[in-house]
Design a protein around this motif. Structure first.
Motif, PDB file in Angstrom:
ATOM      1  N   UNK A 248       0.752  -1.300  -0.040  1.00 44.38           N
ATOM      2  CA  UNK A 248       0.032  -0.118   0.001  1.00 44.38           C
ATOM      3  C   UNK A 248       0.989   1.292   0.035  1.00 44.38           C
ATOM      4  N   UNK A 249       0.630   2.163  -0.963  1.00 48.56           N
ATOM      5  CA  UNK A 249       1.541   3.163  -1.130  1.00 48.56           C
ATOM      6  C   UNK A 249       0.494   4.408  -0.832  1.00 48.56           C
ATOM      7  N   UNK A 250       0.590   5.122   0.131  1.00 50.15           N
ATOM      8  CA  UNK A 250      -0.173   6.615   0.464  1.00 50.15           C
ATOM      9  C   UNK A 250       0.427   7.815   0.529  1.00 50.15           C
ATOM     10  N   UNK A 251      -0.483   8.807   0.059  1.00 47.81           N
ATOM     11  CA  UNK A 251       0.040  10.169  -0.105  1.00 47.81           C
ATOM     12  C   UNK A 251      -1.128  11.069   0.510  1.00 47.81           C
ATOM     13  N   UNK A 252      -0.610  11.967   1.463  1.00 48.74           N
ATOM     14  CA  UNK A 252      -1.638  12.890   2.054  1.00 48.74           C
ATOM     15  C   UNK A 252      -1.064  14.122   1.922  1.00 48.74           C
ATOM     16  N   UNK A 253      -1.896  14.869   1.136  1.00 53.74           N
ATOM     17  CA  UNK A 253      -1.956  16.266   0.602  1.00 53.74           C
ATOM     18  C   UNK A 253      -2.418  17.186   1.963  1.00 53.74           C
ATOM     19  N   UNK A 254      -1.354  17.526   2.803  1.00 52.08           N
ATOM     20  CA  UNK A 254      -1.770  18.425   3.799  1.00 52.08           C
ATOM     21  C   UNK A 254      -1.529  20.031   3.462  1.00 52.08           C
ATOM     22  N   UNK A 255      -2.718  20.887   3.215  1.00 52.23           N
ATOM     23  CA  UNK A 255      -2.348  22.119   2.641  1.00 52.23           C
ATOM     24  C   UNK A 255      -3.732  22.938   3.073  1.00 52.23           C
ATOM     25  N   UNK A 256      -3.361  24.198   3.342  1.00 52.02           N
ATOM     26  CA  UNK A 256      -4.500  25.362   3.878  1.00 52.02           C
ATOM     27  C   UNK A 256      -4.599  26.028   2.677  1.00 52.02           C
ATOM     28  N   UNK A 257      -5.925  26.093   2.603  1.00 49.78           N
ATOM     29  CA  UNK A 257      -6.706  26.971   1.399  1.00 49.78           C
ATOM     30  C   UNK A 257      -6.816  28.290   1.961  1.00 49.78           C
ATOM     31  N   UNK A 258      -5.941  29.080   1.817  1.00 44.93           N
ATOM     32  CA  UNK A 258      -5.958  30.419   2.526  1.00 44.93           C
ATOM     33  C   UNK A 258      -6.310  31.586   1.833  1.00 44.93           C
ATOM     34  N   UNK A 259      -6.536  32.723   2.291  1.00 40.35           N
ATOM     35  CA  UNK A 259      -7.147  33.866   1.186  1.00 40.35           C
ATOM     36  C   UNK A 259      -6.123  35.013   1.688  1.00 40.35           C
ATOM     37  N   UNK A 260      -5.452  35.629   0.889  1.00 36.00           N
ATOM     38  CA  UNK A 260      -4.665  36.704   1.145  1.00 36.00           C
ATOM     39  C   UNK A 260      -4.114  37.408  -0.413  1.00 36.00           C
ATOM     40  N   UNK A 261      -3.179  38.128   0.011  1.00 32.58           N
ATOM     41  CA  UNK A 261      -2.393  38.792  -1.194  1.00 32.58           C
ATOM     42  C   UNK A 261      -1.874  38.079  -1.973  1.00 32.58           C
ATOM     43  N   UNK A 262      -1.434  36.829  -1.774  1.00 28.95           N
ATOM     44  CA  UNK A 262      -0.588  35.928  -2.606  1.00 28.95           C
ATOM     45  C   UNK A 262      -1.430  34.511  -2.960  1.00 28.95           C
ATOM     46  N   UNK A 263      -2.846  34.712  -2.780  1.00 24.95           N
ATOM     47  CA  UNK A 263      -3.372  33.506  -3.172  1.00 24.95           C
ATOM     48  C   UNK A 263      -3.781  33.380  -4.465  1.00 24.95           C
ATOM     49  N   UNK A 264      -3.747  31.909  -4.858  1.00 19.03           N
ATOM     50  CA  UNK A 264      -4.010  31.708  -6.437  1.00 19.03           C
ATOM     51  C   UNK A 264      -5.493  32.319  -6.618  1.00 19.03           C
ATOM     52  N   UNK A 265      -5.792  32.515  -7.978  1.00 15.96           N
ATOM     53  CA  UNK A 265      -6.840  33.161  -8.264  1.00 15.96           C
ATOM     54  C   UNK A 265      -7.599  32.493  -9.317  1.00 15.96           C
ATOM     55  N   UNK A 266      -8.825  32.548  -9.706  1.00 17.17           N
ATOM     56  CA  UNK A 266      -9.547  32.517 -10.911  1.00 17.17           C
ATOM     57  C   UNK A 266      -8.653  33.126 -12.222  1.00 17.17           C
ATOM     58  N   UNK A 267      -8.793  32.307 -13.394  1.00 19.52           N
ATOM     59  CA  UNK A 267      -8.052  32.808 -14.596  1.00 19.52           C
ATOM     60  C   UNK A 267      -6.673  32.237 -14.570  1.00 19.52           C
ATOM     61  N   UNK A 268      -6.195  31.964 -13.263  1.00 22.43           N
ATOM     62  CA  UNK A 268      -4.580  31.742 -13.353  1.00 22.43           C
ATOM     63  C   UNK A 268      -4.253  30.385 -14.226  1.00 22.43           C
ATOM     64  N   UNK A 269      -3.297  30.487 -14.951  1.00 21.06           N
ATOM     65  CA  UNK A 269      -2.723  29.284 -15.634  1.00 21.06           C
ATOM     66  C   UNK A 269      -1.810  28.415 -15.176  1.00 21.06           C
ATOM     67  N   UNK A 270      -1.964  27.211 -14.706  1.00 16.14           N
ATOM     68  CA  UNK A 270      -1.057  26.306 -13.905  1.00 16.14           C
ATOM     69  C   UNK A 270      -0.767  25.111 -14.901  1.00 16.14           C
TER      70      UNK A 270
END
Length: 494
Positions: free
Chosen positions: A291-313
């Motif tokens: 069994x191989x596991x991966x836990x994506x531990x991330x905080x979806x914060x709001x602020x001056x450097x947050x990712x935004x709609x229309x951004x290309x990744x």
């Protein structure tokens, strides 16, 4: 005065119960009790002047029995078209709550096996333990966090008692595990933590985009936690599981307004399920499985450097993604880890990839609370995987509904202009989007490159997406641990 063994005590023919201070009886009808429990029948027959005895939890004084009191929690009918094994866990939960109100600290749970449900006693034990669970936040601030001193479980013989004890202890540990308990089992489970920002940006660019704003606060910085379990003997099957671990979801720039942000610390239940499953693996040590596991531990914060709609990744798979809604961050934090799993899966024995997430409000709208949803890609569907999970979930009451990923779901996420190949999301919440819980599965397949490993490829890879937004538990309230019981039933041969 001798204390019973933890979790169970075998009682034969007569009920002379060590130091238990009360009995909790769970069954469909006290008239159908086995001979070994005959002495519990008469007190309830005497109480039958109250017609509510089959509908409400009752406490009966029984001189001569442990604690001189008997709590009877009837399951009600269990053989109708719509009944399932949860009747036993529901009754046990009600019974243990009543026992706690009565002041019991050493209750004995009695749930004789039912002919239609092979694991009914275990399910009742798990239902009682769910009520007795004390959240970590409470444990950290109470000198005596346990609600009872001991929970006894009646079994017909020692072998049955030991089997129930082992399984209940292992499964319950999967619900209540934390980082420290996993570290105790490093000999069985290897744990690696990836936290360096440069590595996250290079290996997991979509995750790094979500993390960008949170990364300015040290305690909010993202972590990718990788786990590995290899059972003894030749590996016959490889499970590769990615869990969504949003530690708090503000919605990001598309902020959760209107009072719907409360409870968003629970957006990490997918990763919690991954950790819990590894805890069970460490306890039961199944052979021939990796069994191989991966836990994506991330905080979806709001602020001056947050990712935004229309951004290309650009994803790890090289797919150019246009962000449509920053509150669709769960698919973003998982997609590159899924891509990494896909790359590794090509070298593994009989691999099957999974994503587990509290992903969409649409899952709750479509199926209601209490039910997980599973969706297979072509290779997984060909093996009947989703229906197997549904059947496995019915054994211990961790129930599933099956959905299907359709061509419209792929069309929904195709780029709408030459700027992007893939659209991450539309601008609406999932609950207001047709097929709102199915389309994210198509996005994960497309953006991770798994679409190159469908039935039409030389190397098809089975993949299933599991949405636990409805089944993860109420808020306020205690999380359920879904889909840990179904996973354990299917892959550990309980």
């Amino acid at each position: 005065s001798k204390q019973p063994n933890p979790m169970y005590i075998a009682i034969l023919f007569i009920l002379i119960f060590y130091s238990f201070d009360g009995i909790i009886l769970i069954c469909q009808s006290y008239e159908q009790l086995p001979d070994e429990l005959e002495c519990l029948k008469a007190p309830l027959q005497d109480y039958s002047v109250d017609c509510c005895v089959a509908e409400e939890v009752v406490v009966v004084k029984v001189p001569g029995l442990s604690g001189n009191r008997l709590v009877f929690a009837c399951t009600g009918p269990v053989n109708r078209d719509y009944d399932d094994v949860r009747r036993f866990s529901d009754a046990a939960a009600k019974g243990i709550k009543r026992a706690l109100k009565a002041g019991m600290l050493h209750p004995l749970l009695v749930c004789p096996p039912h002919s239609s449900y092979a694991k009914s006693t275990l399910v009742a034990v798990l239902g009682a333990l769910h009520v007795l669970y004390t959240p970590l936040e409470v444990r950290e601030h109470k000198s005596s966090p346990h609600k009872v001193a001991v929970l006894g479980v009646w079994a017909k013989n020692r072998a049955q008692g030991e089997a129930i004890t082992e399984l209940a202890t292992a499964l319950e540990s999967g619900y209540s595990c934390n980082g420290e308990s996993l570290r105790e089992h490093l000999i069985s489970v290897r744990v690696t933590v990836v936290s360096h920002l440069n590595i996250l940006e290079k290996e997991y660019p979509c995750l790094a985009a979500v993390n960008r704003c949170a990364n300015t606060v040290p305690r909010h910085q993202a972590r990718v936690i990788k786990l590995l379990y290899c059972g003894e003997g030749p590996i016959q099957q490889t499970l590769m599981v990615v869990g969504k671990g949003i530690t708090y979801d503000t919605g990001g720039a598309d902020i959760k307004a209107g009072g719907v942000m409360a409870g968003m610390h629970r957006d990490k239940c997918g990763s919690a399920a991954v950790a819990g499953f590894f805890q069970i693996l460490a306890k039961l040590k199944p052979k021939h499985v990796k069994v191989v596991g991966a836990m994506a531990m991330v905080r979806n914060s709001v602020g001056s450097d947050c990712y935004v709609a229309d951004e290309l990744v650009v994803s790890r798979a090289g797919r150019r993604i246009r962000v449509g809604n920053t509150d669709a961050e769960g698919r973003m934090v998982m997609v590159d880890l899924l891509c990494e799993m896909k790359e590794q899966a090509l070298q593994e024995v009989s691999p099957h990839l999974f994503t587990i997430a509290t992903l969409t409000g649409h899952a709750v709208r479509a199926m209601g609370p209490h039910y997980s949803i599973i969706m297979d890609n072509g290779a997984a569907h060909r093996s009947g995987n989703a229906l197997q999970w549904q059947k496995a979930g019915e054994v211990l009451g961790d129930l599933f509904e099956v959905s299907t990923i359709r061509r419209e779901d792929y069309e929904f996420h195709k780029g709408k202009s030459e700027y992007e190949e893939i659209l991450q999301s539309n601008n609406l919440p999932s609950s207001a989007t047709p097929r709102g819980h199915q389309t994210p599965a198509a996005f994960l397949i497309m953006a991770s490159g798994l679409d190159k490993h469908g039935l039409d490829s030389d190397k098809p890879l089975p993949y299933s997406h599991i949405d636990i937004a409805g089944s993860s538990g109420p808020f306020p309230g205690v999380p359920t641990g879904a889909p840990i019981l179904a996973m354990a039933t299917k892959y550990l041969e309980l």
